[in-house]
Motif scaffolding. Structure first.
Motif, PDB file in Angstrom:
ATOM      1  N   ASP A  79      56.971  42.365  44.652  1.00  0.00           N
ATOM      2  CA  ASP A  79      56.788  41.814  46.014  1.00  0.00           C
ATOM      3  C   ASP A  79      57.065  42.904  47.143  1.00  0.00           C
ATOM      4  OD1 ASP A  79      56.134  39.323  45.048  1.00  0.00           O
ATOM      5  OD2 ASP A  79      58.148  38.774  44.638  1.00  0.00           O
ATOM      6  N   MET A  80      56.510  42.793  48.028  1.00  0.00           N
ATOM      7  CA  MET A  80      56.644  43.756  49.497  1.00  0.00           C
ATOM      8  C   MET A  80      56.565  42.969  50.467  1.00  0.00           C
ATOM      9  SD  MET A  80      54.995  47.260  50.363  1.00  0.00           S
ATOM     10  CE  MET A  80      55.822  48.538  49.536  1.00  0.00           C
ATOM     11  N   GLY A  81      57.576  42.185  51.028  1.00  0.00           N
ATOM     12  CA  GLY A  81      57.636  41.311  52.105  1.00  0.00           C
ATOM     13  C   GLY A  81      56.839  40.040  51.704  1.00  0.00           C
ATOM     14  N   ASP A  82      55.572  39.567  52.193  1.00  0.00           N
ATOM     15  CA  ASP A  82      54.915  38.426  51.661  1.00  0.00           C
ATOM     16  C   ASP A  82      53.893  38.642  50.708  1.00  0.00           C
ATOM     17  OD1 ASP A  82      56.662  36.862  53.479  1.00  0.00           O
ATOM     18  OD2 ASP A  82      55.337  36.984  55.202  1.00  0.00           O
ATOM     19  N   ASP A  83      53.760  39.835  50.578  1.00  0.00           N
ATOM     20  CA  ASP A  83      52.751  40.309  49.509  1.00  0.00           C
ATOM     21  C   ASP A  83      53.316  40.620  48.178  1.00  0.00           C
ATOM     22  OD1 ASP A  83      50.880  40.131  51.379  1.00  0.00           O
ATOM     23  OD2 ASP A  83      51.037  42.226  52.343  1.00  0.00           O
ATOM     24  N   GLU A  84      52.219  40.185  47.093  1.00  0.00           N
ATOM     25  CA  GLU A  84      52.695  40.380  45.918  1.00  0.00           C
ATOM     26  C   GLU A  84      51.607  41.501  45.235  1.00  0.00           C
ATOM     27  OE1 GLU A  84      52.835  38.453  41.339  1.00  0.00           O
ATOM     28  OE2 GLU A  84      53.431  37.297  42.936  1.00  0.00           O
ATOM     29  N   TRP A  85      52.219  42.593  44.829  1.00  0.00           N
ATOM     30  CA  TRP A  85      51.217  43.562  44.413  1.00  0.00           C
ATOM     31  C   TRP A  85      51.367  43.857  42.867  1.00  0.00           C
ATOM     32  CZ3 TRP A  85      48.560  46.881  47.511  1.00  0.00           C
ATOM     33  CH2 TRP A  85      48.533  46.601  48.805  1.00  0.00           C
ATOM     34  N   GLU A  86      50.360  44.252  42.214  1.00  0.00           N
ATOM     35  CA  GLU A  86      50.246  44.414  40.806  1.00  0.00           C
ATOM     36  C   GLU A  86      49.542  45.673  40.484  1.00  0.00           C
ATOM     37  OE1 GLU A  86      48.573  42.240  36.644  1.00  0.00           O
ATOM     38  OE2 GLU A  86      48.701  41.252  38.312  1.00  0.00           O
ATOM     39  N   ILE A  87      50.374  46.572  39.609  1.00  0.00           N
ATOM     40  CA  ILE A  87      49.831  47.942  39.453  1.00  0.00           C
ATOM     41  C   ILE A  87      49.509  47.793  37.829  1.00  0.00           C
ATOM     42  CG2 ILE A  87      50.397  50.320  39.225  1.00  0.00           C
ATOM     43  CD1 ILE A  87      52.199  49.784  41.661  1.00  0.00           C
ATOM     44  N   ALA A  88      48.458  48.447  37.446  1.00  0.00           N
ATOM     45  CA  ALA A  88      48.003  48.336  35.914  1.00  0.00           C
ATOM     46  C   ALA A  88      47.974  49.679  35.373  1.00  0.00           C
ATOM     47  CB  ALA A  88      46.504  47.628  35.949  1.00  0.00           C
ATOM     48  N   THR A  89      48.366  49.931  34.300  1.00  0.00           N
ATOM     49  CA  THR A  89      48.288  51.411  33.945  1.00  0.00           C
ATOM     50  C   THR A  89      46.639  51.695  33.458  1.00  0.00           C
ATOM     51  OG1 THR A  89      48.761  50.804  31.578  1.00  0.00           O
ATOM     52  CG2 THR A  89      50.746  51.231  32.773  1.00  0.00           C
ATOM     53  N   GLN A  90      46.562  52.718  33.449  1.00  0.00           N
ATOM     54  CA  GLN A  90      45.220  53.345  32.896  1.00  0.00           C
ATOM     55  C   GLN A  90      44.772  52.835  31.363  1.00  0.00           C
ATOM     56  OE1 GLN A  90      44.342  57.411  33.321  1.00  0.00           O
ATOM     57  NE2 GLN A  90      42.182  57.430  32.651  1.00  0.00           N
ATOM     58  N   GLU A  91      43.485  52.437  31.057  1.00  0.00           N
ATOM     59  CA  GLU A  91      43.224  52.045  29.878  1.00  0.00           C
ATOM     60  C   GLU A  91      43.206  53.381  29.023  1.00  0.00           C
ATOM     61  OE1 GLU A  91      40.197  48.541  28.715  1.00  0.00           O
ATOM     62  OE2 GLU A  91      39.265  50.142  29.612  1.00  0.00           O
ATOM     63  N   THR A  92      43.720  53.260  27.938  1.00  0.00           N
ATOM     64  CA  THR A  92      43.791  54.561  26.855  1.00  0.00           C
ATOM     65  C   THR A  92      43.141  53.931  25.463  1.00  0.00           C
ATOM     66  OG1 THR A  92      45.940  54.102  26.180  1.00  0.00           O
ATOM     67  CG2 THR A  92      45.633  55.730  28.028  1.00  0.00           C
ATOM     68  N   PRO A  93      42.337  55.046  24.936  1.00  0.00           N
ATOM     69  CA  PRO A  93      41.617  54.770  23.640  1.00  0.00           C
ATOM     70  C   PRO A  93      42.744  54.381  22.548  1.00  0.00           C
ATOM     71  CG  PRO A  93      40.846  56.624  24.448  1.00  0.00           C
ATOM     72  CD  PRO A  93      42.171  56.370  25.414  1.00  0.00           C
ATOM     73  N   ARG A  94      42.602  53.564  21.801  1.00  0.00           N
ATOM     74  CA  ARG A  94      43.660  53.163  20.823  1.00  0.00           C
ATOM     75  C   ARG A  94      43.138  53.530  19.305  1.00  0.00           C
ATOM     76  NH1 ARG A  94      46.466  53.112  17.359  1.00  0.00           N
ATOM     77  NH2 ARG A  94      48.004  51.499  16.490  1.00  0.00           N
ATOM     78  N   THR A  95      41.785  53.525  19.068  1.00  0.00           N
ATOM     79  CA  THR A  95      41.278  54.271  17.662  1.00  0.00           C
ATOM     80  C   THR A  95      40.007  54.970  18.202  1.00  0.00           C
ATOM     81  OG1 THR A  95      39.997  51.984  17.273  1.00  0.00           O
ATOM     82  CG2 THR A  95      42.305  52.172  16.269  1.00  0.00           C
TER      83      THR A  95
END
Length: 151
Positions: A79-95
């Motif tokens: 949360d930053m003030g009245d806003d909620e932020w979401e940061i996603a990690t970069q997709e990475t290959p699994r197989t």
């Protein structure tokens, strides 16, 4: 558009090979279009890139990667003030199976990772088969086993 033709290609299913009779010092040939099409018909992601993979070379090389499964992405909310932020990690290959322009490959399965020098690689229905230096006989990778997470 007609697909490229390759003199000395052992079969239509071959992706990587040396011209017959050319010897072990002959350059390897690579049919990117065939590998790309094989991936596409099976719902497998295909990527290309030019980068250094220090397990295979100290110089940048063109990389061709079949991504069978992706790692779950993680995210963090704050949360930053009245806003909620979401940061996603970069997709990475699994197989994945990644082959560079010199024919050296990296295979990452659900449990192991290997680096090897591919002598020949071809498609066989839902599998990729290959012969590699220092590996006895031909090996077969079933794409379904790399796509579906084991239980």
């Amino acid at each position: 558009m007609q697909p490229p033709t390759f003199r000395g290609k052992p079969s239509e299913s071959h992706v990587l090979w040396r011209r017959s009779g050319a010897g072990v010092d002959a350059p390897k040939r690579f049919d990117e279009a065939h590998l790309r099409e094989w991936c596409s018909t099976r719902g497998i992601d295909f990527e290309t890139d030019k980068r250094v993979d220090h397990d295979r070379s100290d110089r940048p090389r063109r990389q061709y990667r079949c991504v069978f499964a992706w790692a779950d992405t993680e995210s963090e909310s704050f949360d930053m003030g009245d806003d909620e932020w979401e940061i996603a990690t970069q997709e990475t290959p699994r197989t994945f199976l990644e082959i560079d322009e010199a024919g050296e490959a990296r295979l990452k399965s659900w449990t192991d990772e290997y680096v090897f020098d591919v002598e020949a690689l071809w498609t066989d229905d839902d599998a990729v088969a290959f012969r590699a230096a220092g590996v006895d006989g031909a090996k077969r990778l079933d794409s379904r086993k790399l796509t579906e997470r084991p239980e």
